[in-house]
Design an enzyme around this catalytic site. Structure first.
Site, mmCIF file in Angstrom:
data_model
loop_
_atom_site.group_PDB
_atom_site.id
_atom_site.type_symbol
_atom_site.label_atom_id
_atom_site.label_comp_id
_atom_site.label_asym_id
_atom_site.label_seq_id
_atom_site.Cartn_x
_atom_site.Cartn_y
_atom_site.Cartn_z
ATOM 1 N N LYS A 82 -0.998 4.115 -9.306
ATOM 2 C CA LYS A 82 -0.204 4.855 -8.318
ATOM 3 C C LYS A 82 -0.186 6.325 -8.743
ATOM 4 O O LYS A 82 0.196 6.657 -9.872
ATOM 5 C CB LYS A 82 1.200 4.280 -8.290
ATOM 6 C CG LYS A 82 1.979 4.531 -7.033
ATOM 7 C CD LYS A 82 3.265 3.718 -7.111
ATOM 8 C CE LYS A 82 4.082 3.822 -5.856
ATOM 9 N NZ LYS A 82 5.399 3.191 -6.053
HETATM 10 C C1 E4P Z 1 7.142 2.840 -3.065
HETATM 11 O O1 E4P Z 1 6.167 2.447 -3.661
HETATM 12 C C2 E4P Z 1 8.364 3.314 -3.708
HETATM 13 O O2 E4P Z 1 8.559 2.623 -4.907
HETATM 14 C C3 E4P Z 1 9.611 3.055 -2.901
HETATM 15 O O3 E4P Z 1 9.348 2.427 -1.688
HETATM 16 C C4 E4P Z 1 10.563 4.188 -2.858
HETATM 17 O O4 E4P Z 1 11.684 3.818 -2.107
HETATM 18 P P1 E4P Z 1 13.112 4.541 -2.198
HETATM 19 O O5 E4P Z 1 13.088 5.701 -1.279
HETATM 20 O O6 E4P Z 1 14.071 3.489 -1.754
HETATM 21 O O7 E4P Z 1 13.304 4.951 -3.635
#
Ligand code: E4P
Length: 213
Positions: A82
């Site tokens: 990522k």
């Molecule tokens: C995606 O890969 C992220 O980990 C996640 O969806 C972020 O979400 P949040 O805005 O609830 O932190």
């Protein structure tokens, strides 16, 4: 549409995977920090359960992102590196693409960012819809716009709807043809629920009991 769990909690991954509906897991530094424990061990444990686990680099320069992501990808074939949506991230994504290493571009908030990540060779992009909603914008509008562009461009990059906050987000993402939706544990637990299922089952069971000797 594939369903991922947005969590670094291995117990949650085991629980949802047992339903037979889980296609992958997304983690991020905040989720990992919340759970504690060893990052490598956590990711490897998840790789035993699902075929796709996003592990985020924490470096900000492309050379270090490449070093970190190359190491992650050596841990297990189910790991997706990522990478944040920055110009340094694009360089790293392009490098990984050339090496056949899968990537998930995180922190995507606009169509131009989505296009750049796809052109750099991202395997997946993660538009964060909940965080757009949080600041009064329309997160799902971004998904609609990206999917429209994807229909014209025919990018192979999968659109992973992230930062989901409630079941309606999952429904709308599916209706727009998004490839993947990542869902927090608390929202995932709401997906199978319906009061008419509960009351209907209660009635079936009580009627059945009445005729048992
Ligand atoms: C995606 O890969 C992220 O980990 C996640 O969806 C972020 O979400 P949040 O805005 O609830 O932190």
């Amino acid at each position: 549409m594939k369903l991922f769990l947005d969590s670094a909690n291995i117990t949650y991954v085991e629980e949802i995977a047992a339903w037979g509906v889980l296609d992958g897991v997304t983690t991020n530094p905040s989720l990992v920090a919340k759970e504690g424990g060893d990052f490598r061990q956590t990711v490897l444990a998840m790789c035993q359960i699902v075929p796709c686990v996003s592990a985020q680099v924490t470096a900000t320069e492309s050379a270090e992102m490449i070093a970190q992501g190359t190491e992650y990808s050596s841990w297990h074939k189910h790991i997706v590196v990522k990478v944040p949506m920055t110009t340094e991230g694009l360089k790293a994504i392009h490098h990984f693409s050339g090496k056949g290493i899968k990537t998930n571009t995180t922190l995507v908030f606009s169509v131009p960012q989505a296009i750049l990540a796809a052109k750099a060779g991202a395997t997946m992009i993660s538009p964060f819809i909940g965080r757009l909603d949080d600041i009064g914008e329309d997160g799902m509008r971004l998904i609609a716009d990206i999917m429209e562009v994807w229909r014209h461009e025919r990018f192979s990059t999968e659109v992973l709807v992230a930062s989901t906050r409630h079941p309606r987000h999952i429904v709308d993402a599916a209706k727009l043809g998004a490839h993947i939706c990542t869902v927090p544990y608390e929202v995932f637990k709401k997906l199978p629920m319906h009061p008419l299922t509960d009351s209907g089952l209660q009635k079936f069971l009580s009627d059945w009991q009445k005729v048992q000797k």
